[in-house]
Design an enzyme around this catalytic site. Sequence first.
Site, PDB file in Angstrom:
ATOM      1  N   GLY A 268     -12.138 -29.902 -20.434  1.00 48.97           N
ATOM      2  CA  GLY A 268     -12.447 -28.153 -20.569  1.00 48.97           C
ATOM      3  C   GLY A 268     -13.848 -28.544 -20.640  1.00 48.97           C
ATOM      4  N   ALA A 269     -14.735 -29.350 -20.985  1.00 51.77           N
ATOM      5  CA  ALA A 269     -16.394 -29.582 -20.299  1.00 51.77           C
ATOM      6  C   ALA A 269     -16.389 -30.925 -21.657  1.00 51.77           C
ATOM      7  CB  ALA A 269     -17.180 -28.669 -21.512  1.00 51.77           C
ATOM      8  N   MET A 270     -17.465 -32.217 -20.872  1.00 46.92           N
ATOM      9  CA  MET A 270     -18.199 -32.720 -21.627  1.00 46.92           C
ATOM     10  C   MET A 270     -19.622 -32.726 -22.237  1.00 46.92           C
ATOM     11  SD  MET A 270     -17.327 -35.379 -22.655  1.00 46.92           S
ATOM     12  CE  MET A 270     -18.805 -36.809 -23.504  1.00 46.92           C
ATOM     13  N   GLU A 271     -20.057 -33.019 -23.706  1.00 44.47           N
ATOM     14  CA  GLU A 271     -21.217 -32.976 -24.097  1.00 44.47           C
ATOM     15  C   GLU A 271     -22.423 -33.661 -23.675  1.00 44.47           C
ATOM     16  OE1 GLU A 271     -18.511 -33.890 -25.436  1.00 44.47           O
ATOM     17  OE2 GLU A 271     -18.991 -35.244 -27.231  1.00 44.47           O
ATOM     18  N   ASN A 272     -22.110 -34.671 -22.467  1.00 43.15           N
ATOM     19  CA  ASN A 272     -23.323 -35.519 -22.069  1.00 43.15           C
ATOM     20  C   ASN A 272     -24.823 -35.153 -22.524  1.00 43.15           C
ATOM     21  OD1 ASN A 272     -21.252 -36.940 -20.252  1.00 43.15           O
ATOM     22  ND2 ASN A 272     -21.460 -34.801 -19.064  1.00 43.15           N
ATOM     23  N   GLU A 305     -19.743 -27.442 -26.395  1.00 38.01           N
ATOM     24  CA  GLU A 305     -20.305 -28.684 -25.698  1.00 38.01           C
ATOM     25  C   GLU A 305     -21.744 -28.527 -26.139  1.00 38.01           C
ATOM     26  OE1 GLU A 305     -18.297 -30.489 -25.015  1.00 38.01           O
ATOM     27  OE2 GLU A 305     -16.933 -29.113 -24.148  1.00 38.01           O
ATOM     28  N   HIS A 308     -22.879 -30.100 -30.107  1.00 35.93           N
ATOM     29  CA  HIS A 308     -22.484 -31.719 -29.827  1.00 35.93           C
ATOM     30  C   HIS A 308     -24.104 -31.909 -29.833  1.00 35.93           C
ATOM     31  CE1 HIS A 308     -17.874 -32.807 -29.639  1.00 35.93           C
ATOM     32  NE2 HIS A 308     -18.115 -32.125 -29.231  1.00 35.93           N
ATOM     33  N   GLU A 327     -15.450 -33.661 -33.419  1.00 38.08           N
ATOM     34  CA  GLU A 327     -15.310 -32.708 -32.724  1.00 38.08           C
ATOM     35  C   GLU A 327     -14.302 -31.215 -33.866  1.00 38.08           C
ATOM     36  OE1 GLU A 327     -15.024 -32.303 -30.045  1.00 38.08           O
ATOM     37  OE2 GLU A 327     -15.239 -34.338 -28.827  1.00 38.08           O
TER      38      GLU A 327
END
Length: 877
Positions: A268-272, A305, A308, A327
């Site tokens: 879905g998405a990424m919290e970089n 995100e 996070h 998570e």
Amino acid sequence: MPADAIATDVAPQEIRLADYAPPAFLIDTVDLRFDLDEAVTTVVANLNLRRNPAAPADAALHLDGEALTLLRLTRDGVPLTETDYHIVKAGLVIPDMPDACTLQIETRIAPKDNSELSGLYVSGGNYFTQCEAQGFRRITYFPDRPDVMSRYTTTIISACPVMLSNGNPGPTIQFGDRRSVTWTDPHPKPCYLFALVAGDLVSVKDHFTTRSGRPVELGVYVRRGDEDRCAHAMRSLKTSMTWDEEVFGLEYDLDVFNIAAVSDFNMGAMENKGLNVFNTKYVLARPETATDTDYQGIETVIAHEYFHNWTGNRVTCRDWFQLSLKEGLTVYRDQEFSADQGSRAVKRIGDVRGLRAAQFREDAGPLAHPVQPASYMAIDNFYTATVYNKGAEVIRMMATIIGRPAFRRGMDLYFARHDNQAVTINDFVQAMQDASGVDLQDFKLWYHQAGTPEISVEDTYDPATKRYTLTIRQSTKPTPGQPDKYPQVIPVAMGLLDGNGQQLATRLQGDPDPAPGTRILLATRTENRFEFIDVASPPVPSLLRDFSAPVKLSGLAPDRLRFLAAHDSDPFVRWESGQQFAASVLLDMVAAIQAGRDPVTDPALIEAMASTLDQEPAFAAEALALPGEASLADKMNVVDVDAIHTARDTARNAIGQALCGQLRALYDTLTDNGGYTIDGPAIGRRSLRNACLSYLVAGGDAQAVPLAKAQFDTGANMTDVLAALAILSGVDCPQQAQALDRFYQAWQGDPLVLDKWFAIQALSPLPATAQAVRDLKAHPDFDLRNPNRIRALVSSFAANQVRFHDRSGAGYLLYADTIVQLDPTNGQVAARMVSPLGQWRRFDTVRQHLMQAELQRILDLPGLSRNTFEMASKSIA
Ligand code: TRP
Ligand code: ZN
């Protein structure tokens, strides 16, 4: 001399939590330089290493590496040769290491050939990275584990107009037709939070000022032409930033926060850190293209995100067995955020629906695992409903048990103790225990024991003593590797109703005073008995209010269910009781069909449905929806897919017919006459209106299909258009093909909307669906390299119970074919598709054999990825 070290076939091996050892070396700073080119990108990494005081003094240095070509390796400026290091299958080892040094590593990668979408890859001509969980090792040699935290600077050199990375940007320097920019991230982070995005992207910008006065520049980066679909994402971001300040006292900690959208993305998405990368599905929306569900998904995922940044980034995981630390907690936080944006009750109902559909099913099958697993082969396979959603329920139970104020103090203590650290789930629970003074040691079993506890209740009332006794029993079925289960600490939120449905104050034996509202009982043993005193008349218990624990509660008599559905003060229990009552009616109908009789819809069900119509629309829509076929299947020992489908269709037909007049009247009053808005009440009205339309068509009224077609033709927003299209796709009528064709013509060039076109057809209950899906796999717009498209067509099909489980096996065959075709190019996504085939035990022997044969065919595939091997081998066992 370049050495090729392309790891192709890593032998499947279990990684165990019990084997955790601290890293031999720590890396304080990482300096990266990317010279971008689609075919040949060079990466120069400068690492400042020092020996970890917590590790043995002579330990070798292990660097992970995958699909890399090593060009040069120097230590403190001196080139190393292959006598100084060994290239091994999964990386590189340097045996003799000083206590501190600088390594310079130059590698070559090929982003355009990266079909796994892990590491640095190209999508639509632009560059994106995905490093969680273990993608950084596909960029450079590195200790790819979250307990190595470093400060990063990243220089990007390319001709791209936009070049983004983590942290804050420096000036852009032009030289010739190329440019360079250096990003500096002051916060130490594990490498899985590294990100780079570059290409011809456009941005929508905004600003946010944090509570303590830090100005933050916000940017949403999308492909040219998508600028008009970013407003909702940006609004959601700002709402999230404010909410985290207000509810948890957490502020953003950089000068910029960027989101980049990409249409090829595994998840879905990424919290970089400072540069979230999103699947376009969770960014892009305007009313003509996105449904209310899409809007809500965007709000939730943007929040997730963003949250996070503290729960995951500032405090991260020591190792991947701690995945739920970030998570589960972050899902809990995004659920609470979304609950605060609209109707808390309807949000909770949706979350529980999702939990049961995904997590309870996982717990009941061969892939059942604890929230904190003890071992894995491929960590990508553990981004599961159990780690995420059951993990969130475990956090929620802690908040319920210790109370909201103590939970907030626990969060504060967690950040005070562990900021900039890589920690464990145990550290989190300890902070909650220390802040609350509540002993949580037994509660921790929720992290280690898999399976869904089942609770049953028995009650007695003694009119002579005015005592009411409630006995709660619990048990958990065995799961793979855990044959014997222990009782869990289960918070049961409850109340008692008198015969008129009025809530009673409750007083347990030993209480100084009666308690007026909902109270929490803690069930801690196989059997717990609770004695209530001063109970004037025989009460009806309302249990598990707001779904206070992720357990199965069954065995309430149908008359009690109907009573609670009509009277309880807790909206969740009202909804739940109505659903359980409906399920009991439908399962009786299934039994009738199996006995060769005609299924008859209980008039009490129709009456119950009628009485929900005048409730608050969003709630009414939830209450009106009959339990789905899959959730009915979950209640059967041997699933009878055809009888379930017939029973549910029969009931929908009976309800639609009986309530035709009321449904039509409600449909006509619930129009968007004040204009289209996207807020809780408007979404609720559309949802109830479309539920009415669906029943009208199910009821078979002659005007219903034309009404649906008219809504399709004139609908001004995607919610109404798609609802009408979905309804038409379930009826064998000429309007169906007309509508599908028109939809395709209108949206052919829009990938996210075209996904809906594929999904609708895969979800049709009509008998031709399996063949239609097979044909659609050959459609020019089907693309096996795009995970969204695969999920839209093929994963949707697996959710279509009656067609996927067709007795001919045609559904299983085309599904397994897709996994076989996909595995060589994207093992992560292929593996995530296996689980529906692992449900074979719950079906009749014909279907069992068909499903097992498909799993075996997958396992026999030469060069099968480690990811898919793990899922298929565990599923067949
Ligand atoms: N950390 C991400 C999230 O929950 C999940 C994620 C995004 C992910 N991309 C991934 C996990 C790729 C595994 C592989 O928000
Ligand atoms: Zn997450």
